[in-house]
Scaffold this active site. Structure first.
Site, PDB file in Angstrom:
ATOM      1  N   ASP A  39      35.918  32.137  41.341  1.00 48.37           N
ATOM      2  CA  ASP A  39      36.123  31.992  42.712  1.00 48.37           C
ATOM      3  C   ASP A  39      36.158  33.309  43.466  1.00 48.37           C
ATOM      4  O   ASP A  39      36.713  33.404  44.478  1.00 48.37           O
ATOM      5  CB  ASP A  39      37.139  31.287  42.975  1.00 48.37           C
ATOM      6  CG  ASP A  39      38.608  31.423  42.516  1.00 48.37           C
ATOM      7  OD1 ASP A  39      38.432  32.739  41.882  1.00 48.37           O
ATOM      8  OD2 ASP A  39      39.182  30.748  42.321  1.00 48.37           O
TER       9      ASP A  39
ATOM     10  N   LYS B 275      40.183  43.019  38.779  1.00 50.11           N
ATOM     11  CA  LYS B 275      39.703  42.004  37.720  1.00 50.11           C
ATOM     12  C   LYS B 275      38.743  42.793  36.648  1.00 50.11           C
ATOM     13  O   LYS B 275      38.588  42.313  35.432  1.00 50.11           O
ATOM     14  CB  LYS B 275      38.554  40.942  38.207  1.00 50.11           C
ATOM     15  CG  LYS B 275      39.658  39.698  39.028  1.00 50.11           C
ATOM     16  CD  LYS B 275      40.145  39.022  37.957  1.00 50.11           C
ATOM     17  CE  LYS B 275      40.754  37.781  38.805  1.00 50.11           C
ATOM     18  NZ  LYS B 275      41.173  36.926  37.787  1.00 50.11           N
TER      19      LYS B 275
END
Length: 371
Positions: free
Chosen positions: A120, A76
């Protein structure tokens, strides 16, 4: 809401990468230079799985291993860092060179902002890490279905963490509302909706670095990509890669608990699906990114869902091969057993095929589940 899609959903709306909505990424060389100057940058490994290739009857199966990327246990940071850089450069002015140090110098002496996101798991941690690199604060909103270990990992990045008693989609909306009327808050979100698509596209562009690395590692040979998908931002980067590189194909894999991409491919338009608890928490998303879906519909060969038990079994098999993988990353291997012999997959898995599985995260002991 639509009923759950079949285990494997071939994309009957695929146009072979013909006209799509997203403009080409013209910033590739600058992005690559930026990533290569980030702390802990290294090309992530490509591991071969010869026994899996033999079982499938294909030439090669390899894992692009994102279990350690830029100091974090998931891919990410590639997207979060690039989007934050672009957004802050737009606000404070382009630095003389594309580095964190030059951007931080540009910010100093000006009114700082707080980077805000909903997450999340790993995206929020990456935004918080980037804020720390730049001497900025971060605020991260998290749905309460995320594990306490994942939440604590984001707190450990010195972020202002706010846990909401709601699902992921509602948490994203809450983060957006916070930033609407505040000049001191800057939203860096990895999903999009009408009116908010610039930063999500920068995130997608950031993910392109891992596919460009894979091209070099494969010696230029095309491959089938098996991509874990939540809202579809990583899958969007894979789709754009396929559009730019003839011969490359892509399919997505999702949890049985949240198959919004597969359901949308079946419908031929974006739909929202119900979600429930899953170990693949970072893929537990009910609505595809509005920016991503037109390119997914034009480009993907299909979508598949797997169960938590299947992801766990695949994770154990990867561990036996020396690959550190959490449930979201292992889902790509779990998907393969259902692709062989499935409807409309004959062209994807041939004796000459190369398959690249994206291992998007490390195992939970050090991971905070990824998209």
């Amino acid at each position: 809401m639509p009923s759950a899609p079949a285990r494997w959903t071939p994309n009957r709306h695929r146009s072979g990468g013909a006209p799509h909505r997203s403009a080409p990424d013209a910033s590739g060389p600058v992005r690559l230079s930026f990533h290569r100057h980030l702390p802990s940058y290294a090309v992530t490994p490509l591991h071969d799985l010869p026994s899996v290739a033999a079982d499938l009857g294909v030439a090669r199966v390899a894992v692009k291993d994102e279990s350690s990327r830029l100091g974090l246990p998931a891919f990410k940071m590639l997207g979060a860092s690039w989007a934050a850089y672009r957004a802050l450069a737009a606000r404070y002015g382009e630095p003389e060179e594309p580095t964190v140090e030059a951007l931080r110098a540009r910010i100093e002496g000006n009114t700082p902002v707080t980077l805000v996101t909903a997450t999340d798991g790993n995206h929020g941690r990456a935004v918080a890490r980037m804020a720390s690199h730049l001497g900025l604060d971060a605020m991260v909103l998290i749905p309460d279905v995320v594990s306490e270990a994942a939440i604590q990992a984001i707190r450990d990045e010195d972020a202002d963490v706010r846990v909401l008693a709601d699902d992921y989609d509602a948490t994203v909306r809450a983060a957006a509302r916070l930033c609407e009327d505040s000049a001191g808050l800057l939203l860096v979100q990895d999903t999009s909706w009408p009116g908010y698509e610039t930063a999500p596209r920068w995130i997608v562009d950031g993910y392109a670095t891992l596919f460009e690395e894979a091209v070099e590692q494969l010696g230029g040979s095309p491959a089938l990509l098996v991509v874990p998908a939540g809202v579809g931002s990583l899958a969007h980067a894979a789709a754009l890669h396929c559009q730019r590189n003839p011969g490359w194909r892509a399919v997505t894999v999702e949890p049985e608990a949240a198959p919004c991409i597969a359901a949308s491919l079946a419908a031929g338009h974006s739909v929202t699906t119900r979600t429930s608890t899953t170990t693949m928490a970072g893929l537990n998303c009910g609505t595809p990114s509005s920016l991503a879906f037109p390119d997914l519909l034009a480009t993907l060969d299909g979508g598949i869902w797997v169960t938590d038990a299947e992801a766990a079994e695949a994770g154990a098999r990867l561990a036996d091969a020396g690959i550190d993988s959490g449930p979201c990353g292992a889902a790509s291997l779990a998907a393969l057993q259902y692709l062989k012999g499935a409807e409309a997959t004959e062209h994807l898995l041939t004796p000459d095929s190369t398959v690249v599985l994206l291992n998007t995260e490390a195992a939970p002991r050090k991971s905070v589940l990824s998209e």
